[in-house]
Design an enzyme around this catalytic site. Structure first.
Site, short mmCIF file in Angstrom:
data_model
loop_
_atom_site.label_atom_id
_atom_site.label_comp_id
_atom_site.label_asym_id
_atom_site.label_seq_id
_atom_site.Cartn_x
_atom_site.Cartn_y
_atom_site.Cartn_z
N CYS A 182 -16.92 94.17 51.12
CA CYS A 182 -15.95 93.79 50.11
C CYS A 182 -16.68 93.27 48.87
CB CYS A 182 -15.02 92.71 50.67
SG CYS A 182 -13.96 91.93 49.45
N GLU A 183 -16.31 93.77 47.72
CA GLU A 183 -17.02 93.37 46.51
C GLU A 183 -16.68 91.95 46.06
OE1 GLU A 183 -14.30 95.13 42.86
OE2 GLU A 183 -15.85 96.42 43.70
N HIS A 184 -15.62 91.37 46.59
CA HIS A 184 -15.22 90.03 46.16
C HIS A 184 -16.04 88.93 46.83
CE1 HIS A 184 -11.13 92.08 45.33
NE2 HIS A 184 -11.91 92.13 44.27
N HIS A 185 -16.39 89.11 48.11
CA HIS A 185 -17.13 88.08 48.83
C HIS A 185 -18.39 88.62 49.51
CE1 HIS A 185 -12.93 86.52 48.68
NE2 HIS A 185 -13.56 85.42 48.32
N GLN A 232 -10.75 98.41 49.41
CA GLN A 232 -10.28 99.52 50.24
C GLN A 232 -9.46 100.52 49.44
OE1 GLN A 232 -8.79 98.45 54.16
NE2 GLN A 232 -7.29 100.11 54.06
N HIS A 255 -10.55 93.20 57.50
CA HIS A 255 -11.39 92.56 56.50
C HIS A 255 -11.81 91.16 56.96
CE1 HIS A 255 -10.53 95.43 53.09
NE2 HIS A 255 -9.68 95.82 54.03
N CYS A 292 -13.20 88.97 55.17
CA CYS A 292 -12.90 87.96 54.16
C CYS A 292 -11.52 87.36 54.40
CB CYS A 292 -13.01 88.52 52.75
SG CYS A 292 -11.96 89.93 52.43
#
Length: 201
Positions: free
Chosen positions: A92-95, A133, A161, A163
């Site tokens: 995941c690019e956020h975390h 995703q 996920h 996260c």
């Protein structure tokens, strides 16, 4: 038995590898660890190699990946080719935490088909990048539309996920489902129904 396929790695030159290792060492210091103790001494190097594997998709492109594996086949008009149950893992690019799941891919050929192993490779190429995703699902569909020029493509991705399960709301067993429809799959509900039947949904 055939030998295992070599693990795909993002090629890092010495400077980029040193950047990653330095960043991990800084992180260890920032959380109060001692990066020179026995258990952590090689951790920056291990993490750099891990990211070279998990982000190998940045070093791949569609043309090279498909490698002339397109074949002229007189496949009956209106008949689907479906590859179901393709496992994948992504970050995941956020975390930068992993999400894992399954992709199901179908296309409606227009005189050409692609070698069976290539569709999972396309899924992996885009999964092995920093992702969300929704984008991953669309990239797979767009790539197959570009490469195969079929009448249509449909992709469903189911992902769990970490996260969501390890931080924040901390909910276990939550799956996200995304779909992408291109070409004939946008217009013809019977094609979508056939796809869902083929993947057992």
């Amino acid at each position: 038995d055939e030998p295992d396929e070599p693990v795909a790695l993002l090629q890092l030159d010495d400077a980029r590898r040193a950047q990653i290792e330095g960043a991990i060492r800084t992180l260890l210091l920032a959380v109060g660890e001692q990066p020179d103790r026995d258990g952590l001494l090689k951790t920056p190097r291990r993490v750099a190699r891990m990211y070279a594997e998990l982000l190998a998709g940045y070093g791949q492109d569609l043309d090279t990946l498909l490698n002339d594996a397109l074949f002229d086949v007189a496949y009956d008009e209106g008949e689907l080719v479906t590859v179901a149950g393709i496992s994948f893992s992504s970050l995941c690019e956020h975390h930068m935490l992993p999400f894992t799941g399954t992709a199901h891919v179908a296309y409606l050929p227009k005189g050409k088909v692609v070698g069976l192993s290539k569709i999972p490779r396309v899924v992996d190429m885009y999964a092995r990048r920093l992702q969300v995703q929704e984008r991953l699902t669309g990239q797979i569909a767009d790539a197959l539309m570009q490469a195969l020029d079929p009448h249509g493509v449909m992709v469903m991705v189911e992902g769990a996920h970490s996260c969501c399960s390890l931080r924040g709301v901390k909910k276990q067993g939550v799956n996200m489902v995304t779909t992408a429809r291109r070409g004939a799959f946008r217009e013809q509900g019977e094609l979508r129904d056939a796809f869902y039947r083929q993947i057992g949904r």
